[in-house]
Design a protein around this motif. Structure first.
Motif, PDB file in Angstrom:
ATOM      1  N   LEU A   1       4.724   6.130   7.752  1.00  0.00           N
ATOM      2  CA  LEU A   1       5.660   6.906   6.667  1.00  0.00           C
ATOM      3  C   LEU A   1       4.881   6.946   5.563  1.00  0.00           C
ATOM      4  O   LEU A   1       4.951   6.042   4.706  1.00  0.00           O
ATOM      5  N   ILE A   2       4.580   7.837   4.981  1.00  0.00           N
ATOM      6  CA  ILE A   2       3.921   8.137   3.764  1.00  0.00           C
ATOM      7  C   ILE A   2       4.790   8.989   2.580  1.00  0.00           C
ATOM      8  O   ILE A   2       4.983  10.067   2.969  1.00  0.00           O
ATOM      9  N   GLY A   3       5.135   8.217   1.714  1.00  0.00           N
ATOM     10  CA  GLY A   3       5.838   9.060   0.624  1.00  0.00           C
ATOM     11  C   GLY A   3       5.831   8.526  -0.752  1.00  0.00           C
ATOM     12  O   GLY A   3       5.585   9.240  -1.579  1.00  0.00           O
ATOM     13  N   HIS A   4       5.827   7.039  -0.632  1.00  0.00           N
ATOM     14  CA  HIS A   4       5.909   6.502  -2.118  1.00  0.00           C
ATOM     15  C   HIS A   4       4.907   6.072  -2.506  1.00  0.00           C
ATOM     16  O   HIS A   4       3.759   6.278  -1.771  1.00  0.00           O
ATOM     17  N   SER A   5       4.650   6.234  -3.949  1.00  0.00           N
ATOM     18  CA  SER A   5       3.218   6.160  -4.282  1.00  0.00           C
ATOM     19  C   SER A   5       3.015   4.690  -5.053  1.00  0.00           C
ATOM     20  O   SER A   5       2.178   4.355  -5.582  1.00  0.00           O
TER      21      SER A   5
ATOM     22  N   ASP B   1       1.005  -1.219  -0.046  1.00  0.00           N
ATOM     23  CA  ASP B   1       0.139  -0.129  -0.092  1.00  0.00           C
ATOM     24  C   ASP B   1       0.893   1.324  -0.123  1.00  0.00           C
ATOM     25  O   ASP B   1       0.264   2.421  -0.075  1.00  0.00           O
ATOM     26  N   GLY B   2       2.074   1.161  -0.178  1.00  0.00           N
ATOM     27  CA  GLY B   2       2.984   2.295  -0.114  1.00  0.00           C
ATOM     28  C   GLY B   2       3.630   2.843   1.176  1.00  0.00           C
ATOM     29  O   GLY B   2       3.808   3.977   0.963  1.00  0.00           O
ATOM     30  N   SER B   3       3.025   2.367   2.231  1.00  0.00           N
ATOM     31  CA  SER B   3       3.531   2.950   3.560  1.00  0.00           C
ATOM     32  C   SER B   3       4.259   2.056   4.317  1.00  0.00           C
ATOM     33  O   SER B   3       4.376   0.848   4.237  1.00  0.00           O
TER      34      SER B   3
END
Lengths: 447, 862
Positions: free
Chosen positions: A393-397, A335-337
């Motif tokens: 940490l959210i940053g990647h898509s 999920d990218g997190s």
């Protein structure tokens, strides 16, 4: 939030969260308040390998290997040579001239194996035209040899000379290897674990299969070393087996079925079907005492010594967890997190847990409501602790493939979106910068 | 905005007498000489009789055919000069000729000798015309001219004598640069000309040689024709030697001087042609230089076909003299024009304003560590250039020819210069009759005669000042200051020395001088084309009639124009202060203030109505943001603050480094909002790189690193939905201002700092005033951030296991500064920027890291 942007006039609080678990924007325990986005790859980045305290290498489907400085975020060297995706990468430290050198071994789908010098960027050794692509690599420091696992197991010395190899195995090939005591190797091949022995006679090395352990019902995805006496394997259908490293007997067997026997009838059956797919053990990591396993989109912490579950969270992420680490309990997912967890003691383990009780306990802000479902399923296990989300940490898509921790220097994540991100402790970085400022002032004699 | 014009108003004359030096007071070099006014004198009256409306640059030539003639003016607009007689003034300035640069046959030399002379710099006044000029003489070489020289001069003409005097050093350095452009271009062209001429001569010689041989053969050695031919040949031979020698001289132009020209070369290096010049100029051995020139030019100019030179040259008046552009290389000529244009621009405005901006720059120059945050970019990097300026202005004196001024004005001047140079005859020039063209010729000799007595060439003045060091000049300056009360017109030595310590003006093409209140004296005379409809609206306005401060003598229409001239009205309230300070005796401070605010209010009201047309975004890529744009943005900002109750929160986001996304369907609205907020973005960048005014594609994580203010299109397309997706995903890093539903989603802010900065009940009416107010506040904030960054004890751990206490010491420090937790974030963010800037230098390149906080956002509605 989304609905609000789309033009809804409702207050934000009423917007439902689709996430299984949502921690608000207030994350006091999350120290990663600085990020640095590293661009350089053109395709999915799958592997991160630490070279030394300062440098790490990243590799992925574009066949590029990039060496980075974790402090500055600079790309130091590009290692070009592989024409296809990289399937395995490992660092290889050897002594030459009294100094320890660290090199990188990479394996690629183009059926080559390369040894790189991360200082100069030279491709020191290269072997092409392998019979099959290598899927995993293992360095045996004590023997100063390294192994490559594909359809066959090959043993190489430091100078990239093939010492010996096994006969062709099944098409599945070796997906993972761990080193066992007394020059034994455990290799995961589809549903089996094969124990190999390296025979040393003089300078010659011979390899032979000693035993096939066929206790798993499904494909083994994960094989890890726990401590000198134990190793663990996890399969696609949630079987977790702890093995004795010496006599290869089963020490513990856990078949993780997220679902308890049906209680609510219809709806649970539906869930059952879904969850069947999602209980594959994707990844495990261990500190010698505990194992954390990524099972489907959930996390599972197991105490090896006590042979008991410590804590688990069935839905820790929105989709499959890909990588975990135990030291500072973290997981990353499709999920990218990246999520950070904390083991918290349940206040009174004897008391039967009620959902109302859990609603109050140990959660942050609005997220309390969402923690309901897993809390309900707390089995009657003494000593069970809860796994609480303390930050994300959210940053990647795209899916976060892997992360690598440099302790206080930061955390590196790599992702399907071709990016790497270094997450840093803002407070600590700020202090470092202050020190650098005063150092420069001193150098320029402006103090 | 350290030296905003109001600083000037508060400077007290008493300060000079103080023996006690206040540690907080400004250093001497930053102080502004006060306007030396007699009681109740209107400071703007004295220039009113000038026949031109504003300062301009005049380039003239002393033509050997027609005498002094004006060549061009900058700006090239006939309106500027008005009825001012350029021909007459050319005569005047050219008649202050200097004799330093003749080419001739010096005794003991067979060949003509080129003198590489310094330009002369003279100040000239003409009280009759109301014109004062800084005159910069230079000579260019022309092979066809008499004595190979063509005298030119460039003059900066102003109605304000003090301006010329006080800015002498700056003018001199600027004009020296222009002159260097011309002269280096001219040397190049002259060398080329010589080469051509040499080829012609060589060709002629060979032809003659053949003819002579032929004559000898046919008529015998001693026939008349043969002798004639032989003489002719000998002449040509001599001519060749002379020209070769000239070429040698021009190509061995002293390398010492070449250093001064360094900046000229730098800019023109790319031109391949200059390589020849460079090579030859660098070479000390002129022979070698000669060869390189010849060989290179051979290969380059092989297309040139030599021509036969007739023995007798054409008559002087038959030939056409080369134009200035031909004399210099075209490239150099255009460089010069550019330089002169820059000079003209940078000296626009009143002296007070120039002072203020100089001080402003000087102070800013001292703040290199923090000025990148909120100050307009002024290319402090090219320190070298400013050094060059100092070198090139190698004449530290002010030779003055004061035709109209009283001798008193020379009082302190004479303390360091021999009085012999100033003849009483000077004053005889006071009233030459209004000269018609026919008079000129008659007068020329006379005028030249008297003026050469009074003026002195730069050579002489160098002699006179030979032993005067800058420090002694400085001392003299202070002497002068003490005497100042007696001296009604500032003495030249003051103006010369007072700038020894002040950094030179930067001639950044992008730096448009702001139009502050002080320009009023100057700008009052600009007759702008009136905007008809606005003029009508305002004509009946009583306020206009009550605004007689600077324009008592002007015509009412002009006043209206002036008031409507948006850019000229910079800071009305301060202007009011200035007026009362200057004791105009017309209005009390309050009245002036109210009046002007009322006026400004009416203008701002008018501009509001038309603002949709004027809301032009300042972000056009590749052009630097100017102070002017920022000031204009102040107006939008003011409206934003009045309109949106959550303006403080939005500004807080920008100041604390949280990216603010302005979302909207309509591009104009979004751009307007961006325009209203952009100057709050710290470290805006020279071109506003940290602002993206309009984005219609989904943004990436890296964009958050790059941009701190983003205008984003809300669209219904698939692209639009992916934009929304990314907004949602990164919502924790950004604040979103929705211009359609008028909402703001951002972390809370409950402090007082920004409420001072952005008070929706603010009394400030004008955009530029508001901008200055903001700049002042931000400067204050920057100072605190600087303090925080460089305070030793709060950052360095007492011992190794002391990390925790560092954090607490920091927090305490910020609390002591009086900042709340939220405001501390601003200071911390600015501090981080300062640190990064300091460590990495101004480049700020590389991979920046992106800081953020984990805080809850709230939704604010209107």
């Amino acid at each position: 939030m989304l609905r609000w942007i789309l033009g809804g006039r409702e207050a934000q609080g009423t917007v439902e969260k689709s996430a299984a678990l949502f921690i608000g924007e207030e994350q006091p325990k999350n120290c990663f308040t600085e990020m640095q986005v590293l661009k350089g790859h053109f395709d999915i980045v799958r592997f991160l390998v630490q070279i030394d305290d300062l440098r790490f290498a990243s590799a992925g489907d574009d066949g590029l290997v990039l060496i980075w400085n974790v402090e500055t975020g600079d790309c130091l060297i590009e290692l070009r040579g592989h024409t296809q995706q990289i399937t395995a990468m490992i660092s290889y430290t050897f002594i030459r001239g009294g100094n320890a050198h660290t090199a990188l071994i990479t394996a690629s789908s183009d059926r080559t194996l390369s040894l790189w010098d991360p200082d100069s960027g030279n491709r020191v050794q290269n072997i092409s035209d392998l019979q099959s692509p290598v899927k995993c690599l293992l360095v045996l420091v004590c023997l100063d040899v390294w192994l490559s696992g594909g359809n066959e197991l090959c043993v190489w010395n430091r100078d990239f000379e093939l010492q010996c190899k096994t006969v062709h195995h099944s098409d599945a090939g070796i997906s993972a290897m761990v080193e066992l005591p007394k020059n034994f190797i455990a290799a995961a091949m589809d549903k089996e674990i094969v124990i190999f022995k390296l025979n040393l006679s003089g300078s010659d090395i011979a390899v032979m299969a000693m035993r096939h352990l066929a206790d798993h019902q499904d494909t083994i995805h994960s094989l890890i070393h726990i401590n000198d006496g134990l190793f663990a394997s996890g399969s696609h259908i949630g079987e977790l087996i702890i093995w004795d490293s010496v006599d290869w007997t089963i020490q513990a067997y856990e078949h993780i079925l997220w679902e308890e026997p049906a209680r609510d009838g219809q709806s649970e059956f539906k869930l059952n079907h879904q969850k069947q797919i999602e209980r594959s053990i994707q990844h495990m990591s261990s500190d010698g005492e505990y194992i954390v396993a990524a099972i489907g989109s959930g996390l599972y912490v197991y105490n090896v010594l006590m042979k008991s579950v410590v804590a688990y969270r069935r839905i820790a992420h929105d989709s499959n967890v890909l990588h975990t680490v135990l030291q500072r309990l973290m997981s990353c997912s499709e999920d990218g997190s990246v999520r950070m967890w904390e083991l918290q003691d349940l206040p009174l383990p004897a008391e039967p847990a009620s959902s109302g009780f859990f609603g109050m306990f140990g959660t942050f802000g609005r997220s309390s409501k969402q923690t309901g479902p897993p809390a309900k399923k707390i089995p009657e296990v003494p000593g069970l602790r809860s796994l609480e989300l303390i930050g994300d940490l959210i940053g990647h898509s795209g899916a976060v493939q892997m992360f690598l921790s440099f302790k206080e220097k930061g955390l590196v994540t790599c992702s399907t979106d071709h990016l790497l991100i270094i997450w840093k402790d803002g407070e600590f970085q700020s202090q470092l910068r202050s020190l650098a400022v005063f150092q420069k002032l001193e150098e320029n004699q402006e103090l | 905005m350290i030296g905003s014009p109001d600083v000037v108003a508060f400077t007290k004359e008493d300060d000079f007498g103080d023996s006690f030096s206040d540690p907080c007071s400004l250093p001497e070099e930053f102080s502004v000489p006060l306007f030396a006014h007699a009681a109740n004198a209107n400071p703007w009256t004295k220039t009113s009789y000038a026949k031109f409306s504003k300062d301009f640059i005049l380039v003239s030539e002393f033509s050997e055919q027609v005498g002094p003639q004006p060549l061009l003016t900058i700006p090239n607009d006939p309106k500027v000069c008005g009825t001012f007689d350029l021909n007459y003034f050319s005569l005047r300035i050219m008649s202050v000729d200097y004799q330093a640069s003749f080419v001739g046959h010096p005794p003991g030399s067979n060949y003509p000798k080129l003198n590489f002379v310094e330009d002369s710099k003279v100040v000239l006044g003409d009280s009759k015309e109301g014109a004062f000029a800084y005159v910069h003489h230079l000579t260019l070489y022309d092979l066809e001219a008499r004595g190979f020289v063509r005298p030119f001069c460039m003059a900066y003409i102003s109605a304000d004598e003090r301006k010329i005097m006080h800015q002498f050093q700056e003018l001199s350095s600027e004009f020296s640069k222009a002159s260097e452009f011309l002269k280096s271009g001219n040397r190049k062209a002259f060398a080329n000309e010589l080469e051509k001429k040499l080829k012609d001569l060589e060709y002629t010689r060979s032809v003659l040689h053949k003819e002579t041989e032929l004559q000898k053969k046919n008529n015998g050695c001693y026939s008349t024709q043969a002798i004639e031919k032989a003489n002719e040949l000998a002449n040509v031979e001599k001519s060749i030697y002379e020209h070769k020698d000239l070429l040698k001289q021009i190509t061995s132009y002293p390398s010492r001087k070449k250093k001064d020209v360094g900046f000229v070369q730098r800019e023109t290096e790319k031109l391949a042609d200059t390589s020849v010049l460079d090579d030859t100029l660098n070479s000390n051995h002129s022979d070698i230089a000669d060869k390189t020139v010849l060989t290179e030019s051979d290969s380059r100019k092989s297309s040139y076909t030599p021509q036969l030179i007739k023995a007798k040259s054409a008559k002087c008046f038959d030939k056409r003299l080369k134009t200035m552009e031909e004399l210099c290389d075209a490239n150099f000529f255009h460089q010069t024009l550019k330089q002169l244009n820059i000079t003209e621009k940078s000296f626009r405005g009143d002296l007070c304003f120039i002072y203020t901006s100089q001080i402003d720059r000087a102070l800013l120059g001292k703040q290199r560590v923090t000025s990148f945050l909120f100050e307009a970019e002024r290319e402090w990097e090219n320190e070298g250039t400013s050094k060059n300026f100092n070198i090139s202005s190698n004449n530290p004196t002010v030779p003055i020819l004061n035709l109209s001024g009283e001798l008193l004005s020379l009082e302190s001047y004479t303390t360091c210069i021999d009085i012999d140079h100033i003849k009483p005859g000077v004053e005889s020039m006071e009233g030459p009759p209004e000269s018609s063209l026919s008079d000129i010729t008659q007068e020329t000799s006379e005028a030249a005669d008297t003026e050469t007595k009074g003026s002195f060439s730069s050579d002489k003045s160098i002699e006179a000042f030979g032993g005067v060091s800058p420090s002694s000049l400085q001392a003299n300056y202070f002497d002068g200051l003490e005497r100042k009360s007696k001296v009604s017109i500032a003495s030249p030595s003051e103006s010369a020395s007072s700038y020894v310590a002040v950094p030179q003006r930067m001639t950044d093409g992008n730096l448009v001088p702001m139009d502050a209140a002080c320009c009023i004296g100057q700008d009052g005379f600009i007759f702008e084309e009136p905007l008809p409809e606005l003029a009508q609206e305002c004509c009946g306005d009583t306020v206009v009639n009550q605004e007689p401060l600077s324009l008592l003598q002007g015509d009412p229409a002009l006043q209206v124009d002036y008031i409507l001239e948006e850019s000229a009205l910079a800071e009305s309230p301060n202007m009011g202060l200035t007026f009362s300070e200057l004791n105009t005796g017309v209005l009390s401070e309050e009245v002036a203030k109210i009046n002007i605010e009322y006026v400004s209010d009416s203008t701002s009201f008018m501009s509001t109505s038309t603002s949709s047309d004027r809301a032009v975004s300042p972000f056009t890529y590749s052009s630097a943001l100017t102070l002017k744009q920022k000031k204009k943005a102040g107006h939008s900002s003011l409206r934003f603050i009045r309109q949106y109750p959550f303006a403080q929160q939005a500004i807080f986001c920008l100041l604390s480094g949280r990216t603010l996304v302005i979302l909207g369907v309509d591009e104009g609205t979004v751009r307007k909002l961006v325009n209203a907020l952009f100057f709050f973005v710290p470290n805006l960048g020279k071109y506003g790189e940290t602002v993206q005014p309009w984005l219609s594609s989904p943004f990436q994580l890296t964009d958050l690193q790059r941009w701190k203010l983003i205008g984003l299109q809300r669209a219904a397309s698939p692209a639009g939905s992916s934009i929304l997706h990314s907004l949602n995903r990164y919502s924790r890093y950004i604040s979103i201002l929705d211009s359609d539903s008028k909402t703001l989603r951002c972390p809370p802010y409950k402090g007082t700092l920004i409420s001072h900065l952005a008070d929706h009940r603010t009394q400030i009416k004008r955009g530029s005033t508001y901008f200055l107010h903001v700049q002042g506040m931000l400067t204050q904030l920057t100072a605190k951030a600087f303090l925080y960054t460089f305070c030793h004890h709060i950052h360095l751990p007492m011992d190794i296991n002391d990390q925790g206490s560092v954090t607490s010491r920091r927090t305490n420090f910020l609390l002591q500064l009086g900042y709340t937790v939220e405001e501390s974030k601003i200071v911390q963010y600015l501090s981080e920027l300062i640190k990064q800037h300091y460590i990495q230098g101004s480049s700020m390149g590389g991979n920046q890291s992106f800081c953020f906080n984990y805080t809850t956002s709230y939704l604010y509605k209107i």
